[in-house]
Design an enzyme around this catalytic site. Structure first.
Site, PDB file in Angstrom:
ATOM      1  N   CYS A  62       1.923  -2.860   5.233  1.00 31.46           N
ATOM      2  CA  CYS A  62       2.769  -3.911   4.672  1.00 31.46           C
ATOM      3  C   CYS A  62       4.199  -3.830   5.231  1.00 31.46           C
ATOM      4  CB  CYS A  62       2.713  -3.848   3.156  1.00 31.46           C
ATOM      5  SG  CYS A  62       3.039  -5.445   2.428  1.00 31.46           S
ATOM      6  N   HIS A 159      -2.490  -3.271   1.225  1.00 38.00           N
ATOM      7  CA  HIS A 159      -2.377  -1.914   0.679  1.00 38.00           C
ATOM      8  C   HIS A 159      -3.768  -1.335   0.489  1.00 38.00           C
ATOM      9  CE1 HIS A 159       1.963  -1.930  -0.357  1.00 38.00           C
ATOM     10  NE2 HIS A 159       1.770  -3.227  -0.240  1.00 38.00           N
ATOM     11  N   GLU A 161      -4.309   1.700  -0.245  1.00 40.44           N
ATOM     12  CA  GLU A 161      -4.170   2.936  -1.016  1.00 40.44           C
ATOM     13  C   GLU A 161      -4.240   2.698  -2.519  1.00 40.44           C
ATOM     14  OE1 GLU A 161      -1.791   1.234   0.274  1.00 40.44           O
ATOM     15  OE2 GLU A 161      -0.002   1.289  -0.961  1.00 40.44           O
TER      16      GLU A 161
HETATM   17  N1  GLN Z   1       7.727  -8.421   1.676  1.00 41.57           N
HETATM   18  C1  GLN Z   1       8.036  -7.045   1.934  1.00 41.57           C
HETATM   19  C2  GLN Z   1       8.954  -6.917   3.142  1.00 41.57           C
HETATM   20  O1  GLN Z   1       9.396  -7.867   3.711  1.00 41.57           O
HETATM   21  C3  GLN Z   1       6.787  -6.236   2.163  1.00 41.57           C
HETATM   22  C4  GLN Z   1       6.023  -6.095   0.878  1.00 41.57           C
HETATM   23  C5  GLN Z   1       5.147  -4.872   0.791  1.00 41.57           C
HETATM   24  O2  GLN Z   1       5.358  -3.871   1.472  1.00 41.57           O
HETATM   25  N2  GLN Z   1       4.208  -4.903  -0.120  1.00 41.57           N
HETATM   26  O3  GLN Z   1       9.264  -5.809   3.504  1.00 41.57           O
END
Ligand code: GLN
Length: 188
Positions: A62, A159, A161
């Site tokens: 992410c 994610h 995890e």
């Molecule tokens: N939207 C977040 C970002 O721009 C990422 C979100 C996440 O890691 N779940 O960093």
């Protein structure tokens, strides 16, 4: 085997030394702009880019994917990335209605996991030598790329995890050749 987890919001002075002794690193989700700011504040961005660029096995999820990307479609003002993965990433690509959806996601040919998408990014350009691991229906229902691998770097929009399922981590360790390297110690 020593796997680091980048936790910039805690005490961090030791990180620089510790990077040297790592066999791999996890760059978890969070907020990529904050990761970027803190990494630069603590002079960690250069060493991290050098280590990952030099082949340190990396699992980025992410915000971690965003932070590793070479380019962003929609960076926040002044936002920088490590640029260690030749992809372009769009932050928050699913919009607010998909804040926190869970759905089955393929990861490579042999694996499907239930994974959470939390203000998730998508990969909008895949560079040469970058393998697509995962696609899901995107914001307009067309398939979009949400998982890639390049060498020892595995990077995912979602994610893996959150669901008490270690198969994605295990696949990353195998792809990064860490299972072979440590087979006598850990997995025998
Ligand atoms: N939207 C977040 C970002 O721009 C990422 C979100 C996440 O890691 N779940 O960093």
């Amino acid at each position: 085997m020593r796997i680091g987890v980048l936790t910039l919001q805690g005490g961090v002075e030791e990180h620089l030394e510790i990077l040297d002794g790592l066999d791999g690193i996890v760059i978890p989700g969070g907020e990529s702009t904050v990761i970027d700011k803190l990494a630069r504040t603590f002079d960690l961005a250069g060493p991290l880019a050098a280590a990952i660029g030099g082949g340190l096995p990396t699992l980025a999820t992410c915000a971690g994917l965003i932070y590793c990307a070479r380019d962003l479609d929609n960076p926040a003002p002044g936002q920088q990335t490590l640029g260690v993965l030749d992809v372009t990433v769009r932050r928050n690509a699913f919009g607010s209605q998909r804040h926190s959806a869970e759905q089955p996601v393929p990861v490579g040919e042999d694996l499907t996991v239930d994974a959470s998408f939390i203000r998730a990014p998508i990969v909008t350009r895949v560079g040469e030598g970058v393998e697509v691991l995962s696609r899901v229906p995107g914001p307009d229902s067309e398939p979009v790329v949400v998982g890639v691998r390049a060498g020892a770097v595995t990077a995912l929009s979602f994610h893996p995890e959150e669901n008490d399922d270690d198969r994605v981590h295990a696949a990353w360790l195998r792809a990064a050749a860490l299972v072979e390297k440590f087979s006598n110690h850990v997995f025998a």
